[in-house]
Write a protein that holds these residues in place. Structure first.
Motif, mmCIF file in Angstrom:
data_model
loop_
_atom_site.group_PDB
_atom_site.id
_atom_site.type_symbol
_atom_site.label_atom_id
_atom_site.label_comp_id
_atom_site.label_asym_id
_atom_site.label_seq_id
_atom_site.Cartn_x
_atom_site.Cartn_y
_atom_site.Cartn_z
ATOM 1 N N LEU A 1 -14.990 15.088 9.529
ATOM 2 C CA LEU A 1 -13.555 14.887 9.704
ATOM 3 C C LEU A 1 -12.867 14.752 8.344
ATOM 4 O O LEU A 1 -11.795 15.323 8.131
ATOM 5 C CB LEU A 1 -13.284 13.662 10.574
ATOM 6 N N GLY A 2 -13.482 14.054 7.421
ATOM 7 C CA GLY A 2 -12.930 13.924 6.073
ATOM 8 C C GLY A 2 -12.824 15.268 5.370
ATOM 9 O O GLY A 2 -11.801 15.579 4.739
ATOM 10 N N VAL A 3 -13.862 16.080 5.486
ATOM 11 C CA VAL A 3 -13.833 17.423 4.882
ATOM 12 C C VAL A 3 -12.747 18.266 5.549
ATOM 13 O O VAL A 3 -12.016 19.010 4.873
ATOM 14 C CB VAL A 3 -15.216 18.107 4.978
ATOM 15 N N ALA A 4 -12.604 18.137 6.861
ATOM 16 C CA ALA A 4 -11.567 18.882 7.582
ATOM 17 C C ALA A 4 -10.178 18.504 7.072
ATOM 18 O O ALA A 4 -9.320 19.376 6.883
ATOM 19 C CB ALA A 4 -11.673 18.625 9.084
ATOM 20 N N ILE A 5 -9.964 17.227 6.822
ATOM 21 C CA ILE A 5 -8.662 16.763 6.322
ATOM 22 C C ILE A 5 -8.395 17.339 4.937
ATOM 23 O O ILE A 5 -7.321 17.879 4.672
ATOM 24 C CB ILE A 5 -8.600 15.224 6.315
ATOM 25 N N VAL A 6 -9.376 17.226 4.052
ATOM 26 C CA VAL A 6 -9.199 17.731 2.682
ATOM 27 C C VAL A 6 -8.958 19.240 2.689
ATOM 28 O O VAL A 6 -8.064 19.745 1.996
ATOM 29 C CB VAL A 6 -10.413 17.356 1.804
ATOM 30 N N ALA A 7 -9.732 19.973 3.487
ATOM 31 C CA ALA A 7 -9.575 21.431 3.548
ATOM 32 C C ALA A 7 -8.204 21.815 4.093
ATOM 33 O O ALA A 7 -7.563 22.747 3.589
ATOM 34 C CB ALA A 7 -10.681 22.045 4.408
#
Length: 110
Positions: free
Chosen positions: A7-13
């Protein structure tokens, strides 16, 4: 990687892709346009992996809320956009909502 990391990677991307969307000038600039496509692809893929464990409503609320707050910050810092008091208060409420979901809601653990 666990669901929260996805979820964190999804937000950053998503934040990177949205920032590049402005720089793409309506997809007329090649490099920013590639960043947009790759960023959103990564964001949705990682969000789909997070949804294996994180409830849909919680994941989407965190993803969209954190993304909105970060994009507003990028708009102020990189694009010199102005936020008035109402804008700051609204973004503060979004951040507060994300924190409440993460810290106090049992929905995030089911």
């Amino acid at each position: 990687m666990n669901a929260w990391a996805y979820l964190g990677v999804a937000i950053v991307a998503e934040v990177i892709a949205t920032s590049a969307l402005k720089a793409s000038s309506g997809f007329t600039q090649l490099v920013p346009s590639i960043v947009v496509i790759a960023g959103y692809g990564t964001a949705f893929y990682c969000l789909s992996l997070a949804l294996r464990s994180v409830p849909l409503g919680v994941a989407y609320a965190i993803w969209s809320g954190a993304g909105t707050a970060l994009i507003a910050l990028i708009g102020v810092v990189l694009y010199k956009q102005k936020l008035d008091l109402a804008g700051i208060a609204g973004i503060g409420l979004i951040v507060a909502g994300v924190l409440v979901l993460n810290l106090f809601s049992r929905s995030a653990t089911h």
